[in-house]
Design a protein around this motif. Structure first.
Motif, PDB file in Angstrom:
ATOM      1  N   LEU A 163     -16.046  -3.426  -5.114  1.00  0.00           N
ATOM      2  CA  LEU A 163     -14.715  -3.168  -5.660  1.00  0.00           C
ATOM      3  C   LEU A 163     -14.746  -1.990  -6.622  1.00  0.00           C
ATOM      4  N   LEU A 164     -15.752  -1.947  -7.500  1.00  0.00           N
ATOM      5  CA  LEU A 164     -15.857  -0.850  -8.457  1.00  0.00           C
ATOM      6  C   LEU A 164     -16.091   0.486  -7.748  1.00  0.00           C
ATOM      7  N   VAL A 165     -16.916   0.475  -6.694  1.00  0.00           N
ATOM      8  CA  VAL A 165     -17.190   1.709  -5.962  1.00  0.00           C
ATOM      9  C   VAL A 165     -15.920   2.230  -5.291  1.00  0.00           C
ATOM     10  N   LEU A 166     -15.175   1.334  -4.653  1.00  0.00           N
ATOM     11  CA  LEU A 166     -13.930   1.742  -4.005  1.00  0.00           C
ATOM     12  C   LEU A 166     -12.919   2.260  -5.009  1.00  0.00           C
ATOM     13  N   PHE A 167     -12.839   1.585  -6.144  1.00  0.00           N
ATOM     14  CA  PHE A 167     -11.901   2.039  -7.182  1.00  0.00           C
ATOM     15  C   PHE A 167     -12.330   3.392  -7.734  1.00  0.00           C
ATOM     16  N   ALA A 168     -13.648   3.584  -7.870  1.00  0.00           N
ATOM     17  CA  ALA A 168     -14.147   4.879  -8.335  1.00  0.00           C
ATOM     18  C   ALA A 168     -13.766   5.986  -7.363  1.00  0.00           C
ATOM     19  N   GLY A 169     -13.785   5.676  -6.066  1.00  0.00           N
ATOM     20  CA  GLY A 169     -13.340   6.662  -5.089  1.00  0.00           C
ATOM     21  C   GLY A 169     -11.896   7.059  -5.299  1.00  0.00           C
ATOM     22  N   GLY A 170     -11.040   6.076  -5.611  1.00  0.00           N
ATOM     23  CA  GLY A 170      -9.646   6.394  -5.908  1.00  0.00           C
ATOM     24  C   GLY A 170      -9.501   7.248  -7.151  1.00  0.00           C
ATOM     25  N   VAL A 171     -10.340   6.974  -8.156  1.00  0.00           N
ATOM     26  CA  VAL A 171     -10.298   7.774  -9.390  1.00  0.00           C
ATOM     27  C   VAL A 171     -10.703   9.222  -9.101  1.00  0.00           C
ATOM     28  N   VAL A 172     -11.717   9.387  -8.258  1.00  0.00           N
ATOM     29  CA  VAL A 172     -12.149  10.740  -7.891  1.00  0.00           C
ATOM     30  C   VAL A 172     -11.016  11.492  -7.204  1.00  0.00           C
ATOM     31  N   LEU A 173     -10.336  10.846  -6.281  1.00  0.00           N
ATOM     32  CA  LEU A 173      -9.207  11.486  -5.604  1.00  0.00           C
ATOM     33  C   LEU A 173      -8.077  11.812  -6.575  1.00  0.00           C
ATOM     34  N   GLU A 174      -7.923  10.965  -7.585  1.00  0.00           N
ATOM     35  CA  GLU A 174      -6.864  11.199  -8.576  1.00  0.00           C
ATOM     36  C   GLU A 174      -7.176  12.407  -9.437  1.00  0.00           C
ATOM     37  N   LEU A 175      -8.449  12.603  -9.790  1.00  0.00           N
ATOM     38  CA  LEU A 175      -8.831  13.688 -10.690  1.00  0.00           C
ATOM     39  C   LEU A 175      -9.128  14.993  -9.949  1.00  0.00           C
ATOM     40  N   ALA A 176      -9.461  14.919  -8.675  1.00  0.00           N
ATOM     41  CA  ALA A 176      -9.822  16.113  -7.921  1.00  0.00           C
ATOM     42  C   ALA A 176      -8.567  16.879  -7.502  1.00  0.00           C
ATOM     43  N   ALA A 177      -8.788  17.998  -6.852  1.00  0.00           N
ATOM     44  CA  ALA A 177      -7.675  18.814  -6.372  1.00  0.00           C
ATOM     45  C   ALA A 177      -6.885  18.051  -5.317  1.00  0.00           C
ATOM     46  N   PRO A 178      -5.558  18.250  -5.238  1.00  0.00           N
ATOM     47  CA  PRO A 178      -4.740  17.528  -4.254  1.00  0.00           C
ATOM     48  C   PRO A 178      -5.195  17.754  -2.818  1.00  0.00           C
ATOM     49  N   SER A 179      -5.838  18.903  -2.561  1.00  0.00           N
ATOM     50  CA  SER A 179      -6.272  19.180  -1.189  1.00  0.00           C
ATOM     51  C   SER A 179      -7.313  18.177  -0.706  1.00  0.00           C
ATOM     52  N   LEU A 180      -8.120  17.628  -1.623  1.00  0.00           N
ATOM     53  CA  LEU A 180      -9.135  16.653  -1.232  1.00  0.00           C
ATOM     54  C   LEU A 180      -8.479  15.378  -0.705  1.00  0.00           C
ATOM     55  N   ARG A 181      -7.477  14.875  -1.430  1.00  0.00           N
ATOM     56  CA  ARG A 181      -6.789  13.668  -0.966  1.00  0.00           C
ATOM     57  C   ARG A 181      -6.064  13.951   0.347  1.00  0.00           C
ATOM     58  N   GLN A 182      -5.417  15.090   0.445  1.00  0.00           N
ATOM     59  CA  GLN A 182      -4.706  15.416   1.673  1.00  0.00           C
ATOM     60  C   GLN A 182      -5.661  15.473   2.854  1.00  0.00           C
ATOM     61  N   GLY A 183      -6.856  16.020   2.634  1.00  0.00           N
ATOM     62  CA  GLY A 183      -7.836  16.069   3.709  1.00  0.00           C
ATOM     63  C   GLY A 183      -8.284  14.683   4.140  1.00  0.00           C
ATOM     64  N   VAL A 184      -8.477  13.790   3.177  1.00  0.00           N
ATOM     65  CA  VAL A 184      -8.873  12.417   3.495  1.00  0.00           C
ATOM     66  C   VAL A 184      -7.771  11.707   4.278  1.00  0.00           C
ATOM     67  N   LEU A 185      -6.531  11.874   3.860  1.00  0.00           N
ATOM     68  CA  LEU A 185      -5.409  11.213   4.537  1.00  0.00           C
ATOM     69  C   LEU A 185      -5.230  11.735   5.955  1.00  0.00           C
ATOM     70  N   GLU A 186      -5.394  13.054   6.130  1.00  0.00           N
ATOM     71  CA  GLU A 186      -5.258  13.606   7.481  1.00  0.00           C
ATOM     72  C   GLU A 186      -6.408  13.179   8.381  1.00  0.00           C
ATOM     73  N   ALA A 187      -7.605  13.089   7.807  1.00  0.00           N
ATOM     74  CA  ALA A 187      -8.760  12.679   8.599  1.00  0.00           C
ATOM     75  C   ALA A 187      -8.637  11.230   9.064  1.00  0.00           C
ATOM     76  N   THR A 188      -8.046  10.394   8.247  1.00  0.00           N
ATOM     77  CA  THR A 188      -7.885   8.973   8.591  1.00  0.00           C
ATOM     78  C   THR A 188      -6.590   8.685   9.340  1.00  0.00           C
TER      79      THR A 188
END
Length: 483
Positions: free
Chosen positions: A248-273
């Motif tokens: 649970l902590l690892v998954l939540f940490a992944g969300g935190v990384v996406l929140e703090l990183a550039a928006p392009s990273l989250r967009q890339g993850v969403l498009e890939a999935t």
């Protein structure tokens, strides 16, 4: 069970919110949880306090006039079989009869105060004050089954949407709700016999001696009970539990990384999935649903037929007729109507304040789960399975939302009724589905919260099973009668 479901709604919602970027903002999970918490208190609990005062006052008059006793005697053969633990002449029996009758007549929120009063009386007979009794679970299951004779709300929306023959759903709704009610009763009675749902001995408050032991006596002073020891020393986490917590902590940490990183990273993850397409389609559908709901509501009275006006009038006369009979009989029998009404109304506000924490807890968890996008993803995942069993995909949002939110499922219903790209029988089926199921989680939170029940036993399982049967029978009956 309810503890795990509540925690899962919040945790899954937070993880999905981290993935989709919905931690903050006007539509973020935190904002949604805070807004619904305010709504639970200001728009649900406090208005309910006024309704509680009114109906508890009326019930007091009916009790003093002997009307409740008369109703209880008329239905005693059936009720005593359903609730063998409740004495025939106990106030709980008449209160349950009044609540079920109000639900059958489609009186909506006016049935809630009567149900809360019935739960209060059932708690008087309950030896385990923190655990739901068999009678409570059966009564609550029958409420979630929502047996209805006249589904007036659904008929109004069908007529406003221009669906022909709106009153044709009366018989299908009666059939569907009869199936859900029988299912609810059967499941409630069957599950109460299982060891996992039996009332445990520790549910009773431990006996405490009020006399001090004799210092010269050989009898030792009572030590701490097993419950006390368990509370002072919580169970140690198992290896499996520790692994799940770390995951649970690892998954939540992944969300935190996406929140703090550039928006392009989250967009890339969403498009890939493929989630970006899912969310875009869901946003478009939500916008259409909002517009359709507003249009249907605006035209609600413009297309009223004479038969619909007659049905509306009959429903509107039900409560005034009840008041006339109650006051008339009470005055004839010499009851001090004003004094007794006030005496009965005094309890209303205290009931409303007791349910506030339970409402906030349940509605906040549901808001987090829904606003995070987890519900939309669940719809997407279940669509292939529904295609295999011939369940109309258009009805999936209604099936998922109905046990969670009344207003949410009503918006989905209006959206379906306003669409021109789906078959008429699906619109009829959606209306039957709305009228034959209930917001199970809300009902559990309000009814059990009013008497501070923490251990709900098999109430949720019985309610959700009844909902499942209601959804299934709605599809079957809708296909047979309207396809």
């Amino acid at each position: 069970m309810l503890n795990y479901i509540w925690a899962s709604l919040i945790l899954i919602g937070l993880l999905v919110a981290g993935l989709l970027g919905r931690f903050t903002g006007d539509s973020g999970v935190i904002t949604s949880a805070l807004n619904i918490s305010k709504t639970a208190v200001m728009d649900i609990a406090l208005p309910l306090a006024g309704m509680m005062m009114f109906w508890l006052g009326i019930m007091r008059l009916m009790e003093k006039a002997g009307l409740l006793e008369l109703a209880a005697r008329a239905l005693a053969p059936i009720m005593t079989r359903l609730f063998p633990d409740v004495p025939r002449d106990h106030p709980a029996m008449s209160a349950m009869i009044m609540n079920l009758a109000a639900n059958m007549l489609g009186l909506g929120n006016n049935a809630t105060p009567l149900g809360l009063k019935a739960m209060t009386h059932l708690q008087e007979l309950n030896p385990h004050k923190d655990t739901a009794s068999n009678a409570m679970v059966t009564f609550l299951a029958m409420n979630t089954a929502a047996f209805t004779l006249i589904p007036m709300t659904v008929i109004n929306y069908l007529s406003a949407a221009g669906v022909k023959g709106a009153y044709q759903i009366i018989v299908p709704t009666i059939l569907a709700t009869a199936c859900t009610t029988l299912t609810a009763i059967f499941v409630a009675k069957a599950l109460q016999k299982l060891p996992v749902f039996r009332i445990q001995p520790q549910s009773s408050p431990p006996h405490v001696s009020l006399t001090a032991p004799n210092p010269g006596s050989d009898v030792a002073a009572p030590g701490p009970t097993a419950v006390d020891v368990a509370e002072e020393h919580p169970q140690r986490a198992t290896p499996k539990a520790r692994f799940l917590f770390m995951l649970l902590l690892v998954l939540f940490a992944g969300g935190v990384v996406l929140e703090l990183a550039a928006p392009s990273l989250r967009q890339g993850v969403l498009e890939a999935t493929g989630l970006s397409q899912v969310m875009a389609a869901a946003d478009q559908r939500a916008a259409e649903a909002k517009a359709a709901s507003a249009a249907v509501t605006a035209d609600a009275t413009a297309q009223a037929s004479p038969l619909r006006r007659l049905m509306d009038g009959a429903s509107g006369v039900a409560i005034p007729l009840l008041l006339v009979i109650t006051l008339g009989v009470a005055l004839i029998r010499g009851v001090k109507v004003y004094e007794e009404f006030v005496e009965g109304a005094k309890e209303g506000f205290s009931v409303a304040t007791r349910i506030m924490p339970f409402l906030v807890a349940m509605l906040a968890a549901l808001a987090i789960f829904r606003s995070s996008g987890a519900l939309l993803i669940l719809e997407y995942v279940l669509t292939p399975v529904l295609n295999l069993i011939a369940f109309p995909v258009e009805l999936l949002p209604m099936a998922l939302m109905r046990p969670l939110s009344g207003s949410g499922s009503l918006g989905i219903l209006n959206e379906l009724l306003a669409r021109s790209d789906i078959l008429e029988y699906i619109k009829y089926t959606a209306a039957i589905m709305f009228g034959s199921t209930e917001t199970t989680f809300y009902v559990l939170a309000v009814y059990f919260g009013s008497i501070s029940i923490r251990k709900t036993r098999h109430a949720l399982a019985a309610g959700l099973t009844a909902d499942f049967v209601g959804l299934t029978m709605s599809v079957v009956i809708g296909r047979l009668m309207f396809a």
